[in-house]
Design an enzyme around this catalytic site. Structure first.
Site, PDB file in Angstrom:
ATOM      1  N   THR A   1       0.857  -1.444  -0.106  1.00 36.02           N
ATOM      2  CA  THR A   1       0.239   0.099  -0.033  1.00 36.02           C
ATOM      3  C   THR A   1       0.556   1.308  -0.234  1.00 36.02           C
ATOM      4  OG1 THR A   1      -1.589  -1.387   1.134  1.00 36.02           O
ATOM      5  CG2 THR A   1      -1.926   1.000   1.385  1.00 36.02           C
TER       6      THR A   1
ATOM      7  N   THR B   1       2.246  -4.621   4.698  1.00 37.51           N
ATOM      8  CA  THR B   1       1.805  -4.499   6.277  1.00 37.51           C
ATOM      9  C   THR B   1       1.309  -5.482   6.371  1.00 37.51           C
ATOM     10  OG1 THR B   1      -0.662  -3.681   6.362  1.00 37.51           O
ATOM     11  CG2 THR B   1       1.359  -2.019   7.083  1.00 37.51           C
TER      12      THR B   1
END
Lengths: 460, 656
Positions: free
Chosen positions: A106, A182
Site C-alpha cells: 500500500t 503491511t
C-alpha cells in the site's frame, strides 16, 4: 490486440459491440429509465456483466443497466492516464544518502480503475512527486525490486532483499528504507533480522494502512518518518516504522523480531510484543525508548546469511486438533514445525504420537505460545514435560511467526538438529529476551475510568 | 493640490457606480440586466436509526466540549482518476492545518476516524433516497457507484466524502416554470466544526457519517425569489415522505450564483430558505463590483501577467511607530509586512457588499489560506486604520510606490509570511480576470466571506472499498406505487380549499396535507376551517408554547372525531388544541374539564339573551344596538363556545 472494452464481458460487452462504442468514449445512452451522458469507464473484472460504468460530467460514476439500454451514441473519445508528476530528486552534499527499496504494498500504490483495486505500481520515483518533504531529510535513491502484495512476499523475495541490502551497505549507503505491504511486514522484518546481521546502518521497513490515493493516507507521514529514521537514527537494526497512535503524530520504531500487525485496519496496527519499542520518531526528532540497541557504525561491514528452507509449517493449535494435521505435514516432507500452543505452550494428548513420529522422522518441532505475550513454560504442567522429553523444543518468548521464519532460516543452513537448535535458541536480535519488562505487556481496556482519562488526554 | 483620498467616499461612489440597490428596491428587470442565475444544492438528512456506512446511531449530538478521545490528522491532495490535482486540494494543503477530531464513543466507531473500511450501505437510507429521486422525476441509475469526493478541509477524516448518484435529470414545477434537477445523490454527512484558530481546526464526529441526500438544481432560477420558491418546494417535497430529519442543521442549502460575465460562486451552508433572496441579491452585486474592478484594472495595466507585488518585512523602529498597536506582534513576535500593489489605488476601498470593500476579499483569504487570524491586515484605504498617513508615506518610500498604487500592511508568524504573500498576489491577480471560483460562507446580514476555492470534478474518485449496488426495475416499481402525493398537487388543493398562505407553508413544511385531507374527507367540514386549524392555529400554538416532544399530529384527528361524536360546536377546538398540544397523553374528555367546558343546551343559552339585554340597558354606557350586542355576546361567549355556533348566537342577539 488492443482491448477496447476493458473489463466488460457478457451482456455488457455485447451491447458495447452492438452500438460500436469503446471504453473512454463519451456516450449518450438512451434507456427505459431516461437518458444518461458520460464517459464509459473500464469495468472491474469482478463486477457483473449487467451494467456499464459511466463517468458523468459532474465527476460521479454511475452504472447503467444493460437490459434497459435502447441506444448508445458515441460523442467523443478521451483516454485518461493516471500519472503522478515524476520529479528528479534534489541532491545536497550535507544530507545523508538513503536508499528506498520498493517491494509493493500500500505504501507504493495507486488505483487501478479497471479492477477498482489498489495496485502496487507506483514507482519509487513518483513517490517524491507526492511527498516532496523527503528532500528535506535525505538524498533518496530508489530501486524497485519487485511489485508484489504483502501476502505474496516469501522466501524468494527475502533472499533478493537481503542481498540487495548487503550490496547497498557495501557501497556506502547511510540508511535503508524498504517499502512493504503491511500484512506480512513482520514476517519479512524477522527474515531480514536473521539474514542481515550486524548492519552498520538502520534498515527501516515501512508501509501504510491507508492507500496513498486518499488524502488521509498515512503513507506520506510514514515515509517521512522512515526516511528520517534511516537517515538520522543511531539504531543500526532491522526495524519497522509505523504510526504509534492513529493520529498523525509520531511513529514507533519496532525491533524487527518483536513486532506484529495487531489490527486489520487501524493505522497504529504494529505493536512491539513483550517489550517496549526501540524509539519514537517525529518529523524532526528521534526519542529512544530503549538503551540496548545496536549502534550505527562507520564501517561497511555486514553479515549476509541468505538461506531459507521452505518446507516449514506454522500450526496454530486448537482444542480438537487431530493427529492427521501433524501427519500430513510429515508426509508432505516438511522439515520443521512451529506450533503456536495454548497457554504456556500446550497441545492435547492425542497429538503426542504424531509429534513423536515427526521427531523420529527428523522433523524439528518448536513450541511457541498463541497468547503472543509471555514465555513457553513447558515445565509447569506434566503435559509440557512429556512433550519436552519427546523432543519438542520450547522457543522461549519468540513470537510464532518469528519462530517460523527463524526455523526456515536455520534449516536452510544445516540438517543437524543440534546446530538448528543452537541457531534457534541463540538470540540474534531480541527474538528471545532474557526478561520481559513490566511495561512490555499493555493492553488497555476501554471503559475503566483511569484509562478513559488517559484516552482523553493522550492520542491513542 | 490634489484632494486627499477619502476611502469612505470612494466606497460610496463605487457603490453607486455599480448600481447597488437593496433587495426591496430591486425589480425583475434589475436581475435580468445583471444576468442573474442561481441554482440550489439542498442537503437533507434522512431519518434513519443508523449511519450510512457503519452501525453507529444517527442523530445523537454531543456538546462541543464533550468528548472521550481526540485524534489529530493532516490532509494531503491526491490525483484524480483522470490524472489531475484539484485546485481546492492544493489550496487546502498549503494551509497546513492540524485537524483535531473530538470523538464520543456513543456516536463514533473506528469507521468515522478512518481506521476501518466502510460496511455495506444502509439499505433504509438508500430506499429513502430512491423514493425522493422518484418524486423529483429523475432517471434512476442502474447501479449505484460509491464515489469519493475530496474534502481537504478535514471535515471528513478520510479526506473524502462517500457519495453516490441515485438519479439524474429530473424536474420540479414552480408556479411559473419548471426547474431542472441535475442529480440526487446519497452521501455521508460531515463533522461539525468546533473552532478554527490559526493552524488548528477542531471537529466533533457525532454528525459524521449520518445519511444525507443532496439535490442539485440547474441554474434555472432567475431571481432571488425564484430561488427561495424552489428551496421551499424542495423542502416540502422531501418532507412529504416523512422520512427526513427536521430541526437545526437537518437541512442545509448551498446556493450557486452567477451573473453575466461572472463565475459560479457557491454560498455554503445557508441554514434558512428565507435568507436565500438577500444572500443571492448581494452576491450578484458583488460579482458586478468585481467585474467593474476588472475593467478598471485592465485599463490601468496592459500586461496583467507581469503584474506583481513588492514587499518588505519591517520593524517597529524602522517605521518610527512609537507603539505598535498590534497585540500579536507584541506578544508573539509576529512579523509586520508592508506590500505594494501597483495600480490598486481606489480598488482596495471599492464597494463589494454592504459593509465590505475589496480589501476584505484579501483579508478573508489571509485568514483561511495563510491561517492569519483577523484582524490580520490594514491598508492604505482603510478608514479605520491605526497608521497615520505619514506612516503610509514612509511605507511608500520603502516600497518605492507610485501615486496610483495601494498598500497593504499585514502581520503574522514568520512561517506564514510566504503563504500570505502568495495569497495576496494570487487574489489581486484574480481581480484582473473578474470573479474567482469560490465557495463562500454566508453571514446572517446577507453578506458572504471567502471559504475556499470552488472544487471541480477533478476531486471525484471511485471508492475502492465498496462494490457497486444494482437497483432493479422491480424495486423502483414497488416504490412508485407508494409515493406520497406530489407537492404541486397539494399546493393546488390547498389553494382550492382557500387555506391562507401562511397556513399553506406550515401544512406543507410539517407534512400535514395527508392529515388535512383525511379530516376534510371524513368529517365533511368546510376545508377552509380545517385548513385554519392545521395551518394557523397549530402554527400559533407551536410558537407560543414550549415544544411538546410527545405530541403527535394525529391527535388533531382524534380531536375532530371527538367534537363530532359529542356534537360539540367546532369552535371549541380553539380552546382544546393548546391543551392537547401541551398534554399529549391526556384523555380528550379530560381536556374538556381542563378548559372548563360545560355542556349547555342551545335553548338555555339563548334564553339568557332577554335578561342580559335588560341588564345592559340599565348599565351600558353607550346605548346603541351594536354596543349592546357586543356586550351580550361577550357575556355569553364562554359558555357558548362548543355549545352553539357563535355566528348563530350573534344572529340571535341582533335578531337579524
Amino acid at each position: 490486440m488492443i482491448d477496447l472494452f476493458k473489463g466488460y464481458k457478457g451482456a455488457a460487452l455485447t451491447v458495447l459491440k452492438k452500438f460500436n462504442v469503446r471504453v473512454w468514449s463519451e456516450a449518450l445512452i438512451n434507456t427505459t429509465r431516461g437518458k444518461f451522458k458520460g464517459i464509459i469507464l473500464p469495468r472491474s473484472e469482478n463486477d457483473d456483466s449487467e451494467h456499464l460504468v459511466l463517468k458523468l460530467v459532474t465527476g460521479y460514476n454511475i452504472g447503467v443497466t444493460v437490459k434497459t439500454i435502447l441506444d448508445i451514441r458515441e460523442l467523443a473519445y478521451k483516454e485518461a492516464h493516471y500519472k503522478i508528476p515524476e520529479k528528479e530528486f534534489p541532491v545536497s552534499e550535507n544530507k545523508p544518502n538513503v536508499k528506498l527499496f520498493g517491494t509493493g504494498g500500500t505504501i507504493a500504490s495507486r488505483l487501478d480503475y479497471r479492477t477498482g483495486a489498489v495496485i502496487p505500481t507506483f514507482s519509487p520515483g513518483e513517490l517524491y512527486g507526492a511527498v516532496p518533504e523527503l528532500a528535506d531529510i535525505c538524498n533518496l535513491s530508489t530501486e524497485k525490486l519487485f511489485a508484489v502484495f504483502s501476502e505474496n512476499m516469501g522466501p524468494k523475495q527475502y533472499l533478493i532483499l537481503a542481498k540487495a541490502i548487503g550490496e547497498e551497505i557495501r557501497k556506502g549507503i547511510d540508511g535503508i528504507v524498504i517499502g512493504h505491504g503491511t500484512d506480512t511486514m513482520h514476517h519479512t522484518a524477522a527474515a531480514l533480522s536473521f539474514m542481515v546481521q550486524n548492519p552498520p546502518v538502520p534498515i527501516v521497513m515501512v508501509g501504510s494502512q491507508r492507500s496513498s490515493d486518499r488524502p488521509s493516507s498515512d503513507a506520506a507521514l510514514n515515509l517521512i518518518h522512515a526516511a528520517g529514521a534511516a537517515a538520522n537514527s543511531d539504531i543500526a537494526e532491522v526495524m519497522v516504522c509505523m504510526f504509534g497512535p492513529t493520529s498523525d503524530e509520531y511513529a514507533l520504531l519496532h525491533r524487527g523480531t518483536r513486532v506484529r500487525k495487531m489490527h486489520s485496519s487501524y493505522r497504529s496496527t504494529f505493536r512491539t510484543i513483550g517489550d517496549v519499542p526501540l524509539a519514537m520518531i517525529e518529523r524532526d526528532k528521534i526519542t529512544p525508548l530503549k538503551k540496548d540497541y545496536k549502534r550505527r557504525r562507520n564501517d561497511r561491514h555486514v553479515d549476509i546469511y541468505p538461506y531459507f528452507e521452505e518446507k516449514v509449517a506454522l500450526l496454530y493449535y486448537y482444542p480438537n486438533m487431530m493427529p492427521d494435521m501433524i501427519d500430513s505435514v510429515i508426509d508432505n516432507g516438511y522439515r520443521g514445525i512451529v506450533i503456536a500452543g495454548t497457554g504456556l505452550g500446550h497441545v492435547n494428548e492425542p497429538l503426542y504420537p504424531a509429534l513423536l513420529r515427526a521427531l523420529k522422522a527428523g522433523v524439528a518441532v518448536y513450541m511457541t505460545v498463541q497468547t503472543l505475550w509471555g514465555y513457553v513454560h513447558m515445565f509447569v504442567y506434566e503435559t509440557g514435560r512429556d512433550m519436552m522429553s519427546k523432543g519438542v523444543i520450547p522457543a522461549e518468548n519468540m513470537l510464532p511467526e518469528v519462530a517460523y521464519v527463524k526455523l526456515g532460516w536455520a534449516l536452510g543452513q544445516t540438517d543437524d538438529p543440534e546446530k538448528v537448535k543452537e541457531l534457534m535458541l541463540t538470540p540474534i536480535n531480541g527474538e528471545i529476551t532474557e526478561r520481559e519488562p513490566y511495561n512490555g505487556y499493555l493492553i488497555f481496556q476501554g471503559g475503566i475510568p483511569g484509562i478513559e482519562a488517559f484516552l482523553k488526554k493522550f492520542h491513542k | 493640490m490634489t484632494k486627499k483620498f477619502d476611502p469612505v467616499e470612494n466606497c460610496e461612489i463605487t457603490r453607486k457606480e455599480i448600481g447597488y440597490i437593496s433587495l426591496q428596491e430591486a425589480t425583475f428587470q434589475i436581475y435580468r440586466d445583471l444576468g442573474f442565475k442561481c441554482g440550489l444544492e439542498i442537503h437533507q438528512q434522512l431519518k434513519t436509526a443508523k449511519k450510512l456506512f457503519c452501525r453507529c446511531p444517527a442523530g445523537i449530538y454531543q456538546e462541543k466540549d464533550e468528548y472521550d478521545a481526540e485524534i489529530v490528522r493532516h490532509m494531503r491532495p491526491t490525483l484524480s482518476e483522470l490524472g489531475e490535482y484539484d485546485g481546492t486540494a492544493l489550496m487546502e494543503f498549503k494551509t497546513g492545518k492540524n485537524i483535531f477530531y473530538h470523538i464520543k464513543n456513543e456516536t463514533a466507531c473506528t469507521y468515522e476516524v478512518d481506521d476501518t473500511p466502510p460496511f455495506l450501505i444502509n439499505r433504509e437510507a438508500l430506499e429513502q433516497a430512491i423514493e425522493i429521486s422518484l418524486l423529483l422525476q429523475t432517471n434512476i441509475v442502474g447501479e449505484l457507484h460509491i464515489t469519493r469526493k475530496q474534502y481537504l478541509d478535514g471535515s471528513i477524516p478520510t479526506g473524502f466524502q462517500r457519495t453516490a448518484i441515485v438519479g439524474i435529470e429530473g424536474k420540479i414545477p414552480l408556479q411559473k416554470k419548471k426547474v431542472g434537477i441535475i442529480q440526487l445523490s446519497i452521501e455521508e454527512d460531515a463533522c461539525r466544526e468546533v473552532s478554527d484558530i490559526g493552524h488548528n481546526r477542531v471537529y466533533t464526529t457525532d454528525r459524521l457519517g449520518m445519511p444525507l441526500i443532496e439535490i442539485v438544481t440547474y441554474p434555472d432560477l432567475l431571481t432571488p425569489f425564484e430561488a427561495a420558491e424552489a428551496g421551499n418546494y424542495l423542502r416540502y417535497l422531501t418532507r412529504s415522505t416523512n422520512k427526513v430529519r427536521t430541526g437545526i442543521g437537518a437541512a442545509r442549502e448551498d446556493v450557486n450564483v452567477s451573473i453575466s460575465g461572472g463565475t459560479r460562486v457557491e454560498i455554503k451552508g445557508v441554514a434558512h430558505i428565507k435568507w436565500i433572496p438577500k444572500l443571492t441579491h448581494i452576491e450578484a452585486f458583488r460579482q458586478k463590483a468585481l467585474l467593474t474592478i476588472r475593467d478598471i484594472l485592465k485599463k490601468r495595466v496592459i500586461d496583467a501577467d507581469r503584474w506583481k507585488i513588492t514587499w518588505k518585512i519591517i520593524s517597529a523602529k524602522e517605521v518610527k511607530i512609537k507603539e505598535i498597536p498590534i497585540e500579536e506582534v507584541k506578544i508573539n513576535g509576529s512579523k509586520i509586512v508592508v506590500v505594494n500593489l501597483p495600480e490598486f489605488k481606489g480598488i482596495l476601498s471599492f464597494f463589494t457588499q454592504p459593509g465590505h470593500v475589496f480589501a476584505d476579499e484579501i483579508s478573508n483569504r489571509l485568514k483561511i489560506i495563510a491561517c492569519l487570524e483577523k484582524p490580520n491586515m490594514t491598508h492604505s484605504e482603510d478608514a479605520g486604520t491605526f497608521f497615520r498617513e505619514s506612516d503610509f508615506n514612509r511605507f511608500r518610500k520603502i516600497l518605492h510606490s507610485g501615486d496610483r498604487d495601494g498598500q497593504i500592511v499585514f502581520w503574522g508568524p514568520e512561517e506564514d509570511v510566504r503563504t500570505a504573500l502568495e495569497t495576496i498576489e494570487e487574489r489581486c491577480k484574480l481581480a484582473f480576470t473578474g470573479v474567482p471560483n469560490e465557495t463562500r460562507k454566508s453571514l446572517p446580514d446577507g453578506t458572504t466571506i471567502f471559504e475556499r476555492v470552488l472544487p471541480g470534478p477533478d476531486r471525484m474518485y471511485p471508492d475502492t472499498d465498496s462494490a457497486p449496488i444494482s437497483i432493479e426495475d422491480e424495486e423502483i416499481k414497488r416504490f412508485e406505487k407508494n409515493l406520497p402525493i406530489s407537492v404541486s398537487r397539494c399546493m393546488r388543493k390547498l389553494k382550492e380549499w382557500e387555506v391562507p398562505e401562511d397556513g399553506l407553508d406550515y401544512i406543507l413544511k410539517k407534512n400535514l396535507f395527508p392529515l388535512l385531507e383525511k379530516i376534510i374527507h371524513n368529517f365533511d367540514l368546510p376545508p377552509r376551517f380545517a385548513g385554519r386549524v392545521l395551518g394557523q392555529w397549530m402554527r400559533k400554538i407551536e410558537r407560543k408554547f414550549a415544544p411538546s416532544p410527545e405530541f403527535q399530529y394525529d391527535r388533531i384527528y382524534d380531536m375532530f372525531a371527538f367534537v363530532r361524536r359529542k356534537k360539540l360546536d367546532r369552535e371549541i377546538m380553539k380552546k382544546m388544541l393548546p391543551e392537547i398540544y401541551q398534554n399529549p397523553n391526556m384523555e380528550i374528555d379530560s381536556v374538556l374539564l381542563e378548559i372548563g367546558f360545560e355542556k349547555i343546551a342551545k335553548k338555555q343559552i339563548l334564553a339568557g339573551i332577554p335578561l342580559l339585554r335588560k341588564k345592559y340597558r340599565e348599565i351600558g354606557k353607550k346605548q346603541n344596538a351594536g354596543a349592546e350586542a357586543n356586550w351580550i355576546m361577550g357575556e355569553l361567549r364562554s359558555s357558548a363556545v362548543g355549545n352553539i355556533d357563535l355566528h348563530s348566537l350573534k344572529q340571535a342577539i341582533t335578531g337579524v
